[in-house]
Write a protein that holds these residues in place. Structure first.
Motif, PDB file in Angstrom:
ATOM      1  N   ALA A 194      -9.790  -5.300   1.117  1.00 20.05           N
ATOM      2  CA  ALA A 194      -8.586  -5.233   0.272  1.00 20.05           C
ATOM      3  C   ALA A 194      -7.631  -6.361   0.636  1.00 20.05           C
ATOM      4  CB  ALA A 194      -7.900  -3.881   0.437  1.00 20.05           C
ATOM      5  N   ALA A 248      -8.868  -0.402   5.359  1.00 16.94           N
ATOM      6  CA  ALA A 248      -8.487  -1.314   4.274  1.00 16.94           C
ATOM      7  C   ALA A 248      -8.935  -2.740   4.563  1.00 16.94           C
ATOM      8  CB  ALA A 248      -6.978  -1.266   4.064  1.00 16.94           C
ATOM      9  N   PHE A 285      -6.484   5.766  -0.680  1.00 12.97           N
ATOM     10  CA  PHE A 285      -7.677   5.951   0.136  1.00 12.97           C
ATOM     11  C   PHE A 285      -7.321   6.751   1.380  1.00 12.97           C
ATOM     12  CE2 PHE A 285      -5.670   2.545   2.338  1.00 12.97           C
ATOM     13  CZ  PHE A 285      -6.179   2.517   3.634  1.00 12.97           C
ATOM     14  N   SER A 314      -8.092  10.760  -3.046  1.00 14.15           N
ATOM     15  CA  SER A 314      -8.223   9.429  -2.439  1.00 14.15           C
ATOM     16  C   SER A 314      -9.684   9.068  -2.206  1.00 14.15           C
ATOM     17  CB  SER A 314      -7.472   9.388  -1.099  1.00 14.15           C
ATOM     18  OG  SER A 314      -6.100   9.657  -1.271  1.00 14.15           O
ATOM     19  N   LEU A 331     -14.059   2.936  -0.943  1.00 13.56           N
ATOM     20  CA  LEU A 331     -13.107   1.832  -1.048  1.00 13.56           C
ATOM     21  C   LEU A 331     -13.838   0.497  -0.958  1.00 13.56           C
ATOM     22  CD1 LEU A 331     -10.148   0.891  -1.244  1.00 13.56           C
ATOM     23  CD2 LEU A 331     -10.063   0.966   1.262  1.00 13.56           C
ATOM     24  N   THR A 332     -14.764   0.394  -0.033  1.00 16.42           N
ATOM     25  CA  THR A 332     -15.559  -0.835   0.099  1.00 16.42           C
ATOM     26  C   THR A 332     -16.340  -1.112  -1.181  1.00 16.42           C
ATOM     27  OG1 THR A 332     -15.753  -0.536   2.491  1.00 16.42           O
ATOM     28  CG2 THR A 332     -17.371  -1.976   1.434  1.00 16.42           C
ATOM     29  N   ALA A 359      -4.897  -1.375  -1.192  1.00 13.66           N
ATOM     30  CA  ALA A 359      -5.400  -0.117  -0.660  1.00 13.66           C
ATOM     31  C   ALA A 359      -4.186   0.741  -0.305  1.00 13.66           C
ATOM     32  CB  ALA A 359      -6.280  -0.366   0.560  1.00 13.66           C
ATOM     33  N   GLU A 360      -3.989   1.806  -1.050  1.00  9.62           N
ATOM     34  CA  GLU A 360      -2.794   2.640  -0.915  1.00  9.62           C
ATOM     35  C   GLU A 360      -3.009   3.719   0.144  1.00  9.62           C
ATOM     36  OE1 GLU A 360       0.322   4.035  -0.763  1.00  9.62           O
ATOM     37  OE2 GLU A 360       0.674   3.463  -2.833  1.00  9.62           O
ATOM     38  N   ALA A 361      -2.491   3.448   1.351  1.00  9.10           N
ATOM     39  CA  ALA A 361      -2.533   4.463   2.403  1.00  9.10           C
ATOM     40  C   ALA A 361      -1.507   5.547   2.118  1.00  9.10           C
ATOM     41  CB  ALA A 361      -2.269   3.821   3.769  1.00  9.10           C
ATOM     42  N   GLU A 378      -4.487  -0.874  -7.665  1.00  8.89           N
ATOM     43  CA  GLU A 378      -4.017  -0.085  -6.528  1.00  8.89           C
ATOM     44  C   GLU A 378      -4.768   1.235  -6.522  1.00  8.89           C
ATOM     45  OE1 GLU A 378       0.365   0.662  -5.064  1.00  8.89           O
ATOM     46  OE2 GLU A 378      -0.103   2.067  -6.674  1.00  8.89           O
ATOM     47  N   VAL A 432      -2.631  -3.493   2.396  1.00  9.16           N
ATOM     48  CA  VAL A 432      -2.584  -2.058   2.670  1.00  9.16           C
ATOM     49  C   VAL A 432      -1.139  -1.625   2.489  1.00  9.16           C
ATOM     50  CG1 VAL A 432      -2.281  -2.406   5.170  1.00  9.16           C
ATOM     51  CG2 VAL A 432      -3.142  -0.212   4.309  1.00  9.16           C
TER      52      VAL A 432
END
Length: 361
Positions: free
Chosen positions: A34, A29, A253, A267, A273-274, A9-11, A250, A37
């Motif tokens: 995920a 995340a 989000f 994002s 994301l879930t 999960a790309e913060a 990847e 993070v």
């Protein structure tokens, strides 16, 4: 079952410089399921010159009033902020990863925080000094390949193989790097430590520019694990990449796509994301082991769906079976319909009534 996809999960810089928002991103995340993070580690002045212009998408998302350097300064995380976020990620039972954009940042991640893995971003795969430092870090590397040709990816791997297999004082000439890449030890070290990510470096990336088949091209060319860093809108392309065998996915989000900043618009929000994580986990199970046998859940339906040899009409004992008095019908509990031709011309060993299943040997 297929190997589990490693989901990052790309913060990134979607924390907007706020530690509260950064913690929220870690929460999102972790809750989404995920595996990791990921943030970004950089010193703005070491990465961006005053002459650097913003990308088109950055101008669209943040305006043209400030320079790229001014924009990025506000998104920089310091050493103590990294420490806090690493500890918080640990408390949420999710791996903390970061992308270093300069050598000093890489050393902080390795020497200060002892991160077990590093991510090399697409924009740095032609940055020889950073590649050498990454290769000599001893860490497994995830290397994004956005904007690159296959030849440029090979040069990146040449540099990494050289760094991994030579001493610090060795000079990285093109010939020396190529020799390291072609050597048995260089290839072994690359296979032990490097994964590649296919990527389209645009935010959001047009679906027509994604070219997921390039994952297979890199896998064949280099014999390394290949994943996908997704910048498209939605989750369907990332899920498709998992179905095509991506070992890593990847995806950027955010907590809210309407927040100010360069990357929020492209994002995923928390529910998305879930959903992506869940869909990829389903794909993992669906891929299976590649052995073509009946699945446990369908075995019970074999006798229901398949057919057996059945008498079309009354058949007296001694009568020869023929295409006129023999047919195939459900259930599949009798003689398999695949044996139809084998029974033609055989005498009936007993009397059969119409619609009765024929006995086996």
């Amino acid at each position: 079952m297929s190997q589990s996809v490693f989901i990052i999960a790309e913060a990134g810089v979607n924390h907007n410089g706020s530690m509260d928002l950064a913690r929220q991103l870690i929460d999102v995340a972790a809750t989404a399921g995920a595996d990791a993070v990921k943030f970004q580690t950089f010193r703005s002045e070491a990465v961006i010159s005053r002459a650097a212009k913003k990308a088109e998408y950055q101008v669209t998302n943040t305006g043209a009033a400030e320079s790229q350097l001014e924009m990025v300064r506000k998104l920089e995380l310091g050493v103590e902020e990294h420490r806090i976020l690493i500890e918080y990620a640990r408390s949420r039972n999710i791996r903390f990863l970061s992308t270093p954009f300069d050598i000093e940042s890489l050393r902080v991640l390795v020497d200060v925080f002892n991160l077990p893995q590093l991510k090399i971003p697409s924009g740095e795969i032609t940055n020889l000094p950073l590649l050498l430092a990454a290769g000599r870090s001893g860490r497994p590397l995830i290397v994004s390949t956005g904007m690159a040709t296959l030849g440029e990816v090979e040069q990146t791997l040449m540099a990494l193989a050289f760094a991994m297999s030579t001493s610090v004082g060795a000079r990285p000439t093109m010939a020396a790097m190529k020799a390291a890449f072609l050597s048995e030890s260089g290839q072994r070290l690359l296979k032990e430590r490097v994964s590649l990510l296919h990527c389209t470096t645009e935010y959001p990336a047009p679906v027509a520019d994604v070219n997921l088949k390039a994952m297979s091209a890199m896998r064949i060319a280099f014999g390394l694990p290949v994943g996908y860093s997704d910048h498209t809108e939605g989750i369907h392309v990332a899920v498709a990449a998992a179905a095509l065998g991506a070992t890593i996915i990847e995806k950027h989000f955010t907590t809210d796509r309407t927040l100010p900043g360069p990357d929020h618009v492209a994002s995923l929000e928390p529910a998305e994301l879930t959903a992506m994580v869940g869909a990829i986990r389903d794909i993992e199970q669906a891929l299976g082991n590649g052995i073509k046998i009946p699945a446990p859940s369908e075995v019970k339906n074999i006798t229901v769906a398949r057919k057996s040899l059945v008498a079309v009409q009354d058949i007296p004992k001694g009568t020869f079976f023929s295409a006129e008095n023999l047919t195939t019908k459900r259930p599949g509990t009798g003689v398999c319909a695949m044996r139809f031709d084998e029974f033609l011309g055989r005498p009936a060993l007993r009397n059969y009534q119409a619609d009765e299943l024929i006995d086996g040997d």
